[in-house]
Design an enzyme around this catalytic site. Structure first.
Site, PDB file in Angstrom:
ATOM      1  N   HIS A 228       0.831  -1.204   0.000  1.00 27.62           N
ATOM      2  CA  HIS A 228       0.000   0.000   0.000  1.00 27.62           C
ATOM      3  C   HIS A 228       0.867   1.256   0.000  1.00 27.62           C
ATOM      4  O   HIS A 228       0.578   2.225  -0.706  1.00 27.62           O
ATOM      5  CB  HIS A 228      -0.921   0.004   1.229  1.00 27.62           C
ATOM      6  CG  HIS A 228      -2.045  -0.969   1.157  1.00 27.62           C
ATOM      7  ND1 HIS A 228      -1.862  -2.321   1.303  1.00 27.62           N
ATOM      8  CD2 HIS A 228      -3.380  -0.787   0.960  1.00 27.62           C
ATOM      9  CE1 HIS A 228      -3.026  -2.936   1.204  1.00 27.62           C
ATOM     10  NE2 HIS A 228      -3.970  -2.033   0.988  1.00 27.62           N
ATOM     11  N   HIS A 271       0.305  -2.811   8.853  1.00 28.83           N
ATOM     12  CA  HIS A 271       1.743  -3.021   8.696  1.00 28.83           C
ATOM     13  C   HIS A 271       2.461  -2.438   9.906  1.00 28.83           C
ATOM     14  O   HIS A 271       1.947  -1.545  10.592  1.00 28.83           O
ATOM     15  CB  HIS A 271       2.271  -2.340   7.428  1.00 28.83           C
ATOM     16  CG  HIS A 271       2.012  -3.111   6.172  1.00 28.83           C
ATOM     17  ND1 HIS A 271       2.806  -4.149   5.760  1.00 28.83           N
ATOM     18  CD2 HIS A 271       1.041  -2.975   5.230  1.00 28.83           C
ATOM     19  CE1 HIS A 271       2.345  -4.626   4.614  1.00 28.83           C
ATOM     20  NE2 HIS A 271       1.268  -3.937   4.277  1.00 28.83           N
ATOM     21  N   ASP A 275       7.744  -1.236   8.023  1.00 26.61           N
ATOM     22  CA  ASP A 275       7.286  -1.599   6.679  1.00 26.61           C
ATOM     23  C   ASP A 275       6.965  -0.353   5.855  1.00 26.61           C
ATOM     24  O   ASP A 275       7.270  -0.281   4.659  1.00 26.61           O
ATOM     25  CB  ASP A 275       6.040  -2.482   6.761  1.00 26.61           C
ATOM     26  CG  ASP A 275       6.263  -3.727   7.604  1.00 26.61           C
ATOM     27  OD1 ASP A 275       7.430  -4.089   7.811  1.00 26.61           O
ATOM     28  OD2 ASP A 275       5.269  -4.324   8.048  1.00 26.61           O
TER      29      ASP A 275
END
EC number: 2.7.8.-
Length: 355
Positions: A228, A271, A275
């Site tokens: 994302h 996440h 990340d």
């Protein structure tokens, strides 16, 4: 005589041996020079898009492997994370992130369309017209937008070059992510993955992953290098460079949306904070490294698509946007004939060949 290699320091006055040829001259006109010759932009668009689809399938397989290798959430708890400690958990923000990504994707396609209109304006093609003229719609979608304060890039083929830069950067990042998520398996903090479902049909799951960009498939444990965050940052960089050429407001709007989306990713526990941070850094560095070039992607990346037997030609020919150029050569023989005719009182005209 003592011979020295071309890369070493020789005593003053010593003539270099015949092998002392600089590397550039050594490979002049060779195989590598032919490999450096840029492919047509249209060929790059098609072939890099094909490569992106292939990389998407590689990532889908990697996601499935990661799902099977993920530590049991009942045994291994999520890792300590400073972002989790500072931000209150709000699970539904993961849906907000998907909505914001969809918004930025639409805005990027709109910007790409406007870049195409700028290209048409640059080559003198004019604005396209709809079969039925709708005043508001036609002006919004078909008019040329140009923010002169941020326009420092050649407009010819800018839409093609921008797409090549975007898709190659995305493919490189997804390929790297495929490797990273398989190498190290970390405990997941995602709520829906605390009791991970079993994948009954692996082939169907891979196809759904590609077709729905991961939204309609089963996958857990793909943590390092947030996917994302990669696409969010790519949209951010795309609009920071090209969106500002279309309208000044694109930069601040996309920046605010991207920053809020980063918050949503961490706050929803989709996440770890690392990340997100690693994905931001890698995406910015990759987008800058690929760069904007009139020849498209860097020649090193073009090496990966030269071998494809389809999807465009490997040599550049006269493009559809090129303007014809007439070159006239002045001939001394013709001038002498004209002087003789003038002296003889002849009124005939001598025709010349146009090249």
């Amino acid at each position: 005589m003592i011979s020295y290699p071309f890369f070493s320091l020789s005593p003053p006055g010593l003539v270099p041996p015949p092998m002392a040829v600089p590397p550039v001259e050594m490979y002049s006109g060779s195989f590598w020079n032919r490999m450096r010759k840029p492919l047509p932009l249209r060929t790059q668009v098609i072939r890099f898009t094909v490569v992106f689809v292939i990389v998407s399938f590689i990532l889908a397989v990697a996601l499935q492997i990661t799902h099977e290798r993920m530590p049991d959430p009942k045994v291994t708890k999520p890792l300590p994370d400073l972002g989790f400690e500072l931000l209150t958990k709000i699970s539904f923000l993961s849906v907000v992130t998907d909505v914001l990504i969809a918004f930025l994707s639409l805005l990027s396609f709109f910007t790409l369309w406007k870049l195409y209109l700028l290209h048409r304006h640059c080559v003198g093609s004019g604005e396209p017209e709809l079969p039925c003229n709708i005043p508001g719609v036609s002006r919004f979608f078909l008019s040329v937008w140009l923010c002169k304060e941020n326009c420092r890039i050649e407009l010819r083929n800018i839409h093609t070059i921008a797409w090549i830069r975007f898709i190659t950067s995305y493919a490189l990042l997804l390929l790297f992510r495929s490797l990273v998520i398989v190498m190290t398996s970390m405990p997941t903090p995602v709520d829906k993955c605390q009791d991970p479902p079993k994948i009954e049909n692996p082939v169907k799951n891979v196809i759904l992953t590609v077709l729905t960009a991961g939204g309609g498939s089963i996958h857990c444990g793909d943590l390092m290098v947030s996917g994302h965050t990669v696409i969010l940052t790519l949209h951010l960089m795309f609009h920071w460079i090209y969106g500002a050429m279309v309208h000044w407001s694109f930069r601040p709007v996309v920046t605010v949306v991207a920053i809020f989306s980063y918050y949503c990713i961490v706050a929803s526990r989709s996440h770890y904070t690392d990340d997100v941070l690693v994905a931001i850094y890698l995406t910015i560095a990759t987008f800058i490294a690929v760069g904007h070039n009139a020849d498209g992607a860097p020649w090193q990346l073009q090496l990966f698509i030269r071998w494809l037997p389809c999807c465009g030609a490997n040599s550049r020919e006269v493009t559809e946007d090129s303007q014809p150029v007439m070159v006239a050569f002045k001939s001394e023989a013709v001038d002498e004939l004209r002087e003789r005719d003038d002296s003889a009182g002849l009124s005939g005209e001598v025709s010349t060949n146009e090249v």
